[in-house]
Design an enzyme around this catalytic site. Structure first.
Site, short mmCIF file in Angstrom:
data_model
loop_
_atom_site.label_atom_id
_atom_site.label_comp_id
_atom_site.label_asym_id
_atom_site.label_seq_id
_atom_site.Cartn_x
_atom_site.Cartn_y
_atom_site.Cartn_z
N LEU A 65 51.47 8.03 -72.42
CA LEU A 65 51.00 9.42 -72.47
C LEU A 65 50.96 10.04 -71.07
O LEU A 65 51.00 9.32 -70.08
CB LEU A 65 49.61 9.47 -73.11
CG LEU A 65 49.51 8.85 -74.51
CD1 LEU A 65 48.10 8.98 -75.06
CD2 LEU A 65 50.50 9.50 -75.48
N PRO A 66 50.85 11.39 -70.99
CA PRO A 66 50.94 12.03 -69.68
C PRO A 66 49.84 11.64 -68.69
O PRO A 66 50.15 11.27 -67.55
CB PRO A 66 50.85 13.52 -70.01
CG PRO A 66 51.28 13.64 -71.44
CD PRO A 66 50.85 12.36 -72.10
N THR A 96 50.60 6.41 -66.53
CA THR A 96 50.01 6.38 -65.17
C THR A 96 48.75 7.22 -65.21
O THR A 96 48.82 8.45 -65.40
CB THR A 96 51.00 6.97 -64.14
OG1 THR A 96 52.18 6.20 -64.16
CG2 THR A 96 50.39 6.92 -62.75
N LYS A 171 50.18 1.03 -58.70
CA LYS A 171 51.16 2.08 -59.03
C LYS A 171 50.91 3.35 -58.21
O LYS A 171 51.83 3.96 -57.67
CB LYS A 171 51.06 2.36 -60.54
CG LYS A 171 51.64 3.66 -61.01
CD LYS A 171 53.13 3.64 -61.11
CE LYS A 171 53.65 5.04 -61.46
NZ LYS A 171 55.07 5.17 -61.40
N LYS A 246 50.41 14.96 -59.79
CA LYS A 246 49.37 14.26 -60.55
C LYS A 246 49.06 12.91 -59.88
O LYS A 246 47.90 12.56 -59.68
CB LYS A 246 49.85 14.02 -61.98
CG LYS A 246 48.82 13.32 -62.85
CD LYS A 246 49.40 12.74 -64.13
CE LYS A 246 50.06 11.40 -63.88
NZ LYS A 246 50.36 10.63 -65.07
#
Ligand code: NAD
Length: 294
Positions: A65-66, A96, A171, A246
């Site tokens: 998902l976003p 992420t 990440k 983001k």
């Protein structure tokens, strides 16, 4: 063969799910966008009527998902998926998101005796299609070993970063460096071109010199210097400016929570933010070169 629920079939999740189907797995899929679901149904997946419907009887639940809020609202709360996932299932969240969010969901899952790993990926849409992603896993080692046969169908490199949330921290650190390195590479090319150099010649020189970066070697931001990269396709495809923004925001959040200094990360965040507000949020992040060139 295990039953897999796959939720979130966008640019990354779609091709990742297709690779699992190609490997012979049986998938039940759900996304809010009907066309994304249809692509998977055409590839052989079973369509669920809701996320809750998708996880019924699933051995594995994979989500892509976003952002943090999507993952938390999917799993947590009275109507969240954790209330519907069976106790012997494993959740693999590949989105992420903030390490804090990953830990929050993992803790709530653990309280219900459901195992979970965070497994964000690196490698972009190309890696998702080719099945060559890098998975950066946080959570219990047993969870990673259970997930490994599936991760190997979608990726080439699998790392265990540590406990729950550690995959997200690794990440985010990687992507902060990527954002800084891309902006730095773009700035160096812009300086050279403004002073009369050919961008291709300068790229060849830097690629074999001490300023070499992944960006200059494999993802050159200057149009016309490299084939099959977003800069040669009008900055379409690839990794969007807003997604980079983001991730730099997540890095800032992680830095604040530990009192870490990330001056270059913050400078890069500012550059991508300005670039985004100028209407470039959906372009590939290598388009940052347009903010820096004369
Ligand atoms: P995307 O926007 O293309 O796909 C996200 C999908 O999730 C969409 O199809 C959306 O409809 C769906 N979705 C959102 N909420 C949902 C819900 N409640 N239930 C079901 N479906 C829902 O994004 P993407 O590019 O596939 O990225 C997914 C994640 O992977 C992000 O966290 C991103 O940061 C990360 N990532 C992306 C790339 C890349 O190159 N695109 C690379 C590495 C990591």
């Amino acid at each position: 063969m295990s039953q897999i629920a796959f939720i979130g079939l966008g640019n990354m999740g779609g091709p990742m799910a297709i690779n699992l189907i190609k490997a012979g797995h049986s998938l039940v899929v759900f996304d809010l966008v009907p066309s994304a679901v249809q692509t998977l149904v055409n590839a052989g997946a079973k369509q669920a009527t809701s996320a809750i419907d998708a996880v019924k009887g699933a051995d594995f639940v994979i989500s892509m998902l976003p952002a943090s809020q999507h993952v938390e609202s999917l799993y947590l709360g009275e109507s969240g998926l954790l209330q519907h996932i069976s106790k012997n299932a494993l959740i693999i969240d590949c989105s992420t998101i903030a390490a804090e969010s990953a830990r929050r969901v993992a803790k709530a899952a653990d309280a219900l005796c459901i195992a979970m790993i965070d497994a964000p990926v690196s490698g972009g849409t190309g890696g998702a299609i080719a099945g060559t992603l890098t998975f950066i896993v946080g959570g219990p080692a047993e969870g990673l070993e259970r997930a490994r046969p599936l991760l190997e169908k979608m990726g080439k490199n699998i790392f265990h970063a540590g406990a729950a949330g550690a995959g997200q921290v690794a990440k985010i650190a990687n992507n902060m460096l990527l954002g800084i390195a891309m902006a730095g590479t773009a700035e160096a090319l812009a300086l050279g071109v403004a002073n009369g150099l050919d961008p291709k010649v300068l790229s060849d020189i830097i690629s074999k010199s001490s300023g070499r970066t992944w960006a200059i070697e494999l993802y050159n931001p200057w149009p016309g210097t490299m084939e099959n990269v977003p800069s040669s396709k009008g900055y379409t495809g690839g990794f969007g400016v807003d997604l980079m923004l983001k991730d730099l925001g997540l890095a800032a959040q992680a830095a604040l929570s530990t009192g870490s200094a990330i001056p270059l990360g913050e400078l890069a965040r500012n550059l991508y933010a300005v670039h985004s507000t100028q209407g470039n949020g959906m372009q590939d992040f290598s388009s940052i070169v347009n903010l820096l060139k004369k």
